[in-house]
Design an enzyme around this catalytic site. Structure first.
Site, PDB file in Angstrom:
ATOM      1  CE  LYS A 274      -4.328  -2.042   1.358  1.00 20.75           C
ATOM      2  NZ  LYS A 274      -5.363  -2.294   2.371  1.00 20.75           N
TER       3      LYS A 274
ATOM      4  NE  ARG B 196      -7.563  -8.544   0.707  1.00 20.56           N
ATOM      5  CZ  ARG B 196      -7.135  -7.825  -0.335  1.00 20.56           C
ATOM      6  NH1 ARG B 196      -6.137  -6.985  -0.194  1.00 20.56           N
ATOM      7  NH2 ARG B 196      -7.710  -7.961  -1.508  1.00 20.56           N
TER       8      ARG B 196
HETATM    9  N1  HH2 Z   1      -7.425  -4.046   0.889  1.00 25.95           N
HETATM   10  C1  HH2 Z   1      -7.737  -4.116  -0.428  1.00 25.95           C
HETATM   11  C2  HH2 Z   1      -8.820  -4.894  -0.852  1.00 25.95           C
HETATM   12  N2  HH2 Z   1      -9.551  -5.617   0.033  1.00 25.95           N
HETATM   13  N3  HH2 Z   1      -9.957  -6.326   2.244  1.00 25.95           N
HETATM   14  C3  HH2 Z   1      -9.661  -6.263   3.550  1.00 25.95           C
HETATM   15  N4  HH2 Z   1     -10.373  -6.982   4.442  1.00 25.95           N
HETATM   16  N5  HH2 Z   1      -8.622  -5.502   4.027  1.00 25.95           N
HETATM   17  C4  HH2 Z   1      -7.842  -4.737   3.189  1.00 25.95           C
HETATM   18  O1  HH2 Z   1      -6.925  -4.050   3.682  1.00 25.95           O
HETATM   19  C5  HH2 Z   1      -8.145  -4.760   1.785  1.00 25.95           C
HETATM   20  C6  HH2 Z   1      -9.232  -5.585   1.342  1.00 25.95           C
HETATM   21  C7  HH2 Z   1      -6.918  -3.355  -1.420  1.00 25.95           C
HETATM   22  O2  HH2 Z   1      -5.862  -4.119  -1.897  1.00 25.95           O
HETATM   23  P1  HH2 Z   1      -5.832  -4.877  -3.315  1.00 25.95           P
HETATM   24  O3  HH2 Z   1      -6.872  -5.951  -3.367  1.00 25.95           O
HETATM   25  O4  HH2 Z   1      -4.465  -5.362  -3.576  1.00 25.95           O
HETATM   26  O5  HH2 Z   1      -6.122  -3.734  -4.367  1.00 25.95           O
HETATM   27  P2  HH2 Z   1      -7.390  -3.345  -5.239  1.00 25.95           P
HETATM   28  O6  HH2 Z   1      -8.486  -2.934  -4.306  1.00 25.95           O
HETATM   29  O7  HH2 Z   1      -6.886  -2.223  -6.109  1.00 25.95           O
HETATM   30  O8  HH2 Z   1      -7.798  -4.566  -6.032  1.00 25.95           O
END
Ligand code: HH2
Length: 259
Positions: free
Chosen positions: A204, A238
């Site tokens: 992040k 995660r």
């Molecule tokens: N962060 C993201 C997505 N889902 N779910 C939970 N429970 N906690 C988090 O911190 C979280 C989440 C964002 O990360 P990522 O899936 O890599 O990115 P994107 O939303 O751009 O797909």
């Protein structure tokens, strides 16, 4: 929890696993690296992102959920839509990860309650499109704690078993660098709510702001932040990179196990 983003636009791996075959292979690789759960998502919630229609989200995630759920660790569905959660659960998913803590879709709580699966309730200030515009709190840790307590109460009132609830402070979701740091430094105040705490810091932006590096150079900073969270009571991390996280956690627990 290993991340399987079936999206064209996720902030660090958008487009890498949009093809179902690539996403399935990636999920299996994360399972081989030691993931306990695979979190499959078909809608990016990065700052500035636009919502995805349910039909498109379903098209992206269902073949991946079906295949990954057939063998290996349990599959979590990362969605804010009841329709997507319902179909993913029917396809074998065993966990719902809702970044809106059941607020986006009025049917979501009932879908989770009826299926009796665990759910993650995450804190987000605002919505992805605008959440990073000027996030402000008087007391970020107290307000996130209070929000999660209220959302857990709402989940229980909707028929979800308290034993099936985990909570997440939502690192990067409507938070400045200082807000994210405060939540990690005082994570014990979130874990003392009594629910398992999930934490997502992987790749992040705040890591880069503090420690430097682009999305793919923030691994060590993400590990440091993840371990700091585990020391303060986090139950699950995660992450995009499962193998280094597993290695770090193995070391950490060996030290913690010394009487
Ligand atoms: N962060 C993201 C997505 N889902 N779910 C939970 N429970 N906690 C988090 O911190 C979280 C989440 C964002 O990360 P990522 O899936 O890599 O990115 P994107 O939303 O751009 O797909």
């Amino acid at each position: 929890m290993g991340i399987v983003n079936v999206t064209p636009d996720s902030f660090s791996d958008g487009g890498s696993f949009l093809d179902p075959g690539d996403a399935i292979a990636h999920g299996r690789a994360l399972a081989d690296e030691g993931a306990d759960v695979l979190d499959v998502g078909g809608e990016s919630t990065r700052p500035g992102s636009d919502p995805v229609p349910a039909a498109e989200e379903l098209r992206r995630v269902l073949p991946v959920v079906r295949e990954l759920a057939a063998a290996g660790p349990p599959v979590s569905i990362d969605t804010m839509k009841a329709e997507v959660a319902e179909a993913a659960l029917a396809a074998g998913a065993a966990f719902v990860n809702d970044v809106t803590a059941l607020r986006n879709d009025p049917r979501m709580a009932a879908v989770v309650a009826d299926s009796g699966v665990p759910v993650c309730l995450m804190h987000m200030l605002g919505e992805p499109k605008t959440m990073q515009d000027a996030p402000a709190y008087d007391d970020v840790v107290g307000e996130v704690r209070e929000f999660l307590a209220r959302r857990a109460d709402a989940a229980v009132a909707a028929g979800i078993d308290p034993a099936d609830i985990c909570v997440d402070p939502g690192i990067g979701f409507g938070k400045t660098v200082e807000h994210n740091l405060a939540l990690l430094a005082h994570l014990d105040r979130i874990s003392d709510l009594g629910f398992p705490v999930l934490v997502g810091v992987s790749r992040k932006r705040f890591l880069g702001a503090l420690a430097g590096g682009g999305e793919h150079e923030r691994g060590p900073a993400g590990l440091a932040a993840g371990l700091a969270a585990v020391c303060r009571g986090a139950w699950m991390l995660r992450v995009h990179d499962v193998a280094p996280t597993r290695q770090a956690l193995r070391m950490q627990s060996a030290i913690e196990a010394v009487p």
